[in-house]
Write a protein that holds these residues in place. Structure first.
Motif, PDB file in Angstrom:
ATOM      1  N   SER A  89       0.828  -1.210   0.000  1.00  0.00           N
ATOM      2  CA  SER A  89       0.000   0.000   0.000  1.00  0.00           C
ATOM      3  C   SER A  89       0.859   1.255   0.000  1.00  0.00           C
ATOM      4  CB  SER A  89      -0.917   0.030   1.243  1.00  0.00           C
ATOM      5  OG  SER A  89      -1.957  -0.903   1.103  1.00  0.00           O
ATOM      6  N   LEU A  90       1.901   1.250   0.838  1.00  0.00           N
ATOM      7  CA  LEU A  90       2.768   2.438   0.919  1.00  0.00           C
ATOM      8  C   LEU A  90       3.461   2.672  -0.425  1.00  0.00           C
ATOM      9  CD1 LEU A  90       4.423   2.026   4.460  1.00  0.00           C
ATOM     10  CD2 LEU A  90       2.304   3.217   3.855  1.00  0.00           C
ATOM     11  N   ASN A  91       3.889   1.587  -1.047  1.00  0.00           N
ATOM     12  CA  ASN A  91       4.554   1.695  -2.334  1.00  0.00           C
ATOM     13  C   ASN A  91       3.608   2.269  -3.392  1.00  0.00           C
ATOM     14  OD1 ASN A  91       7.077   1.267  -3.456  1.00  0.00           O
ATOM     15  ND2 ASN A  91       6.409  -0.595  -4.493  1.00  0.00           N
ATOM     16  N   THR A  92       2.371   1.795  -3.371  1.00  0.00           N
ATOM     17  CA  THR A  92       1.375   2.308  -4.319  1.00  0.00           C
ATOM     18  C   THR A  92       1.107   3.789  -4.065  1.00  0.00           C
ATOM     19  OG1 THR A  92       0.355   0.137  -4.435  1.00  0.00           O
ATOM     20  CG2 THR A  92      -0.966   1.982  -5.187  1.00  0.00           C
ATOM     21  N   LEU A  93       1.048   4.168  -2.786  1.00  0.00           N
ATOM     22  CA  LEU A  93       0.765   5.573  -2.462  1.00  0.00           C
ATOM     23  C   LEU A  93       1.900   6.501  -2.900  1.00  0.00           C
ATOM     24  CD1 LEU A  93      -1.008   5.246   0.990  1.00  0.00           C
ATOM     25  CD2 LEU A  93      -1.981   6.091  -1.155  1.00  0.00           C
ATOM     26  N   LYS A  94       3.130   5.991  -2.882  1.00  0.00           N
ATOM     27  CA  LYS A  94       4.249   6.794  -3.399  1.00  0.00           C
ATOM     28  C   LYS A  94       3.981   7.184  -4.849  1.00  0.00           C
ATOM     29  CE  LYS A  94       8.461   5.192  -3.083  1.00  0.00           C
ATOM     30  NZ  LYS A  94       9.411   6.274  -2.728  1.00  0.00           N
ATOM     31  N   LEU A 153       0.920   7.161  -6.358  1.00  0.00           N
ATOM     32  CA  LEU A 153      -0.334   7.907  -6.513  1.00  0.00           C
ATOM     33  C   LEU A 153      -0.186   9.342  -6.020  1.00  0.00           C
ATOM     34  CD1 LEU A 153      -2.871   5.174  -5.297  1.00  0.00           C
ATOM     35  CD2 LEU A 153      -2.676   6.089  -7.616  1.00  0.00           C
ATOM     36  N   LEU A 154       0.634   9.528  -4.984  1.00  0.00           N
ATOM     37  CA  LEU A 154       0.788  10.856  -4.382  1.00  0.00           C
ATOM     38  C   LEU A 154       2.275  11.216  -4.315  1.00  0.00           C
ATOM     39  CD1 LEU A 154      -1.739  10.241  -1.445  1.00  0.00           C
ATOM     40  CD2 LEU A 154      -2.143  11.687  -3.434  1.00  0.00           C
ATOM     41  N   PRO A 155       2.903  11.382  -5.495  1.00  0.00           N
ATOM     42  CA  PRO A 155       4.366  11.572  -5.502  1.00  0.00           C
ATOM     43  C   PRO A 155       4.801  12.867  -4.814  1.00  0.00           C
ATOM     44  CG  PRO A 155       3.439  11.894  -7.704  1.00  0.00           C
ATOM     45  CD  PRO A 155       2.335  11.365  -6.846  1.00  0.00           C
ATOM     46  N   GLU A 156       3.962  13.886  -4.881  1.00  0.00           N
ATOM     47  CA  GLU A 156       4.364  15.153  -4.264  1.00  0.00           C
ATOM     48  C   GLU A 156       4.425  15.028  -2.741  1.00  0.00           C
ATOM     49  OE1 GLU A 156       0.062  14.911  -4.257  1.00  0.00           O
ATOM     50  OE2 GLU A 156       1.558  14.484  -5.787  1.00  0.00           O
ATOM     51  N   LEU A 157       3.646  14.086  -2.209  1.00  0.00           N
ATOM     52  CA  LEU A 157       3.619  13.893  -0.766  1.00  0.00           C
ATOM     53  C   LEU A 157       4.610  12.818  -0.316  1.00  0.00           C
ATOM     54  CD1 LEU A 157       2.120  14.936   1.715  1.00  0.00           C
ATOM     55  CD2 LEU A 157       0.300  13.290   1.278  1.00  0.00           C
ATOM     56  N   PRO A 193       9.067   3.168   1.299  1.00  0.00           N
ATOM     57  CA  PRO A 193       7.726   2.672   1.637  1.00  0.00           C
ATOM     58  C   PRO A 193       7.705   1.933   2.969  1.00  0.00           C
ATOM     59  CG  PRO A 193       8.716   1.300  -0.058  1.00  0.00           C
ATOM     60  CD  PRO A 193       9.688   2.404   0.204  1.00  0.00           C
ATOM     61  N   ARG A 194       7.955   2.682   4.034  1.00  0.00           N
ATOM     62  CA  ARG A 194       7.941   2.117   5.378  1.00  0.00           C
ATOM     63  C   ARG A 194       7.147   3.042   6.284  1.00  0.00           C
ATOM     64  NH1 ARG A 194       9.161  -1.386   2.712  1.00  0.00           N
ATOM     65  NH2 ARG A 194      10.955  -2.782   2.764  1.00  0.00           N
ATOM     66  N   LEU A 195       6.520   2.484   7.307  1.00  0.00           N
ATOM     67  CA  LEU A 195       5.673   3.288   8.195  1.00  0.00           C
ATOM     68  C   LEU A 195       6.464   4.423   8.837  1.00  0.00           C
ATOM     69  CD1 LEU A 195       3.517   0.586  10.016  1.00  0.00           C
ATOM     70  CD2 LEU A 195       2.765   2.241   8.300  1.00  0.00           C
ATOM     71  N   GLY A 196       7.712   4.119   9.240  1.00  0.00           N
ATOM     72  CA  GLY A 196       8.527   5.136   9.908  1.00  0.00           C
ATOM     73  C   GLY A 196       8.692   6.370   9.036  1.00  0.00           C
ATOM     74  N   ALA A 197       8.992   6.167   7.761  1.00  0.00           N
ATOM     75  CA  ALA A 197       9.213   7.288   6.837  1.00  0.00           C
ATOM     76  C   ALA A 197       7.915   8.061   6.602  1.00  0.00           C
ATOM     77  CB  ALA A 197       9.759   6.765   5.512  1.00  0.00           C
ATOM     78  N   PHE A 198       6.813   7.334   6.478  1.00  0.00           N
ATOM     79  CA  PHE A 198       5.521   8.000   6.253  1.00  0.00           C
ATOM     80  C   PHE A 198       5.088   8.783   7.497  1.00  0.00           C
ATOM     81  CE2 PHE A 198       3.283   6.535   2.247  1.00  0.00           C
ATOM     82  CZ  PHE A 198       4.430   6.079   1.625  1.00  0.00           C
ATOM     83  N   ALA A 203      -4.416   7.793   9.500  1.00  0.00           N
ATOM     84  CA  ALA A 203      -4.214   9.037   8.740  1.00  0.00           C
ATOM     85  C   ALA A 203      -4.236   8.750   7.242  1.00  0.00           C
ATOM     86  CB  ALA A 203      -2.887   9.687   9.141  1.00  0.00           C
ATOM     87  N   LEU A 204      -3.693   7.610   6.842  1.00  0.00           N
ATOM     88  CA  LEU A 204      -3.673   7.274   5.411  1.00  0.00           C
ATOM     89  C   LEU A 204      -5.054   6.921   4.886  1.00  0.00           C
ATOM     90  CD1 LEU A 204      -0.345   5.266   4.986  1.00  0.00           C
ATOM     91  CD2 LEU A 204      -0.832   7.628   4.308  1.00  0.00           C
ATOM     92  N   ARG A 205      -5.915   6.371   5.737  1.00  0.00           N
ATOM     93  CA  ARG A 205      -7.305   6.131   5.298  1.00  0.00           C
ATOM     94  C   ARG A 205      -7.922   7.435   4.822  1.00  0.00           C
ATOM     95  NH1 ARG A 205     -10.217   1.824   7.734  1.00  0.00           N
ATOM     96  NH2 ARG A 205      -9.310  -0.006   6.718  1.00  0.00           N
ATOM     97  N   HIS A 206      -7.581   8.493   5.561  1.00  0.00           N
ATOM     98  CA  HIS A 206      -8.126   9.800   5.247  1.00  0.00           C
ATOM     99  C   HIS A 206      -7.466  10.364   3.982  1.00  0.00           C
ATOM    100  CE1 HIS A 206      -9.815  13.741   6.077  1.00  0.00           C
ATOM    101  NE2 HIS A 206      -8.625  14.245   5.879  1.00  0.00           N
ATOM    102  N   ILE A 207      -6.124  10.357   3.968  1.00  0.00           N
ATOM    103  CA  ILE A 207      -5.384  10.953   2.853  1.00  0.00           C
ATOM    104  C   ILE A 207      -5.620  10.178   1.555  1.00  0.00           C
ATOM    105  CG2 ILE A 207      -3.026  11.339   1.980  1.00  0.00           C
ATOM    106  CD1 ILE A 207      -2.287  11.828   5.007  1.00  0.00           C
ATOM    107  N   ALA A 208      -5.702   8.858   1.676  1.00  0.00           N
ATOM    108  CA  ALA A 208      -5.827   8.014   0.484  1.00  0.00           C
ATOM    109  C   ALA A 208      -7.279   7.670   0.179  1.00  0.00           C
ATOM    110  CB  ALA A 208      -5.017   6.728   0.677  1.00  0.00           C
ATOM    111  N   ALA A 209      -8.206   8.416   0.766  1.00  0.00           N
ATOM    112  CA  ALA A 209      -9.625   8.075   0.613  1.00  0.00           C
ATOM    113  C   ALA A 209     -10.048   7.833  -0.843  1.00  0.00           C
ATOM    114  CB  ALA A 209     -10.489   9.141   1.272  1.00  0.00           C
ATOM    115  N   PRO A 210      -9.585   8.647  -1.809  1.00  0.00           N
ATOM    116  CA  PRO A 210     -10.048   8.401  -3.183  1.00  0.00           C
ATOM    117  C   PRO A 210      -9.490   7.114  -3.794  1.00  0.00           C
ATOM    118  CG  PRO A 210      -9.023  10.593  -2.957  1.00  0.00           C
ATOM    119  CD  PRO A 210      -8.717   9.821  -1.714  1.00  0.00           C
TER     120      PRO A 210
END
Ligand code: ZN
Length: 206
Positions: A127-132, A134-138, A144-149, A161-168
């Motif tokens: 999921s973290l890898n996919t979000l990188k 989908l949301l490259p600016e963020l 792709p590790r929880l610590g970095a996020f 927090a990611l449920r909210h940010i990645a809602a779409p």
């Protein structure tokens, strides 16, 4: 079909406040113009945390139920996202999955425990890898590790927090963070979900 119930409560608060009573879905997701008989369809109980119920609706025309999962709960796994995060975070900081299991006082002799842990770690890291992507600016600069996020977001609890940010994008992210069901062994994803699937994220970070 699982939908997001935007809610900042912890699992414990969700239960003590019986917050599923406040969940509301005013229109049928399949038939926004109505006329399909869409109605509240009670609630169902989850094993964990004890006393958890999930509000549910039903569309008779589409023969489909819809449930509103609060941001604190893992999708298609028992328990909370905070519990998943504790396991994945422990593995990230440990020398090995086996070492993390002993830290977590999980009995690794028990059959299936390593698989249980690895499944969570792989799903979250995917999921973290996919979000990188989908949301490259963020997240483009984050490993792709929880610590970095967590550091990037300035939060302690990353997954809620990611449920909210990645809602779409929740339909493109695998459970337990997202709502994309695991594929049946060797098969294709559940047909019912195909219409809303985005590009497949990598299945493994190995
Ligand atoms: Zn409907």
């Amino acid at each position: 079909m699982q939908l997001r119930f935007e809610c900042s409560l912890t699992g414990e608060e969700y239960v003590s406040q019986q917050a599923w009573r406040n969940a509301s879905l005013t229109r049928c997701p399949l038939h926004p113009n109505g006329g399909c008989g869409f109605a509240r369809h009670g609630s169902y109980e989850r094993r964990s945390p004890p006393g958890t119920f999930i509000a549910r609706w039903y569309c008779p025309r589409g023969h489909r139920t819809f449930s509103l999962l609060p941001d604190c709960l893992a999708a298609r796994l028992p328990g909370t996202l905070a519990e998943v995060e504790a396991v994945v975070g422990a593995v990230e900081q440990a020398e090995s999955v086996e070492a993390a299991c002993s830290e977590l006082r999980l009995e690794i002799e028990l059959p299936g425990v390593l698989r249980w842990v690895r499944r969570r770690v792989q799903a979250i890291h995917a999921s973290l890898n996919t979000l990188k992507g989908l949301l490259p600016e963020l997240f483009g600069e984050c490993v792709p590790r929880l610590g970095a996020f967590a550091e990037r977001l300035g939060v302690i609890a990353v997954l809620p927090a990611l449920r909210h940010i990645a809602a779409p994008y929740l339909r493109s992210l695998p459970v337990p963070l997202g709502f994309r069901p695991r594929c049946p062994r060797g098969g294709k994803p559940d047909r019912a979900f195909q219409h809303s699937l985005g590009p497949d994220p990598p299945t493994s970070l190995a």
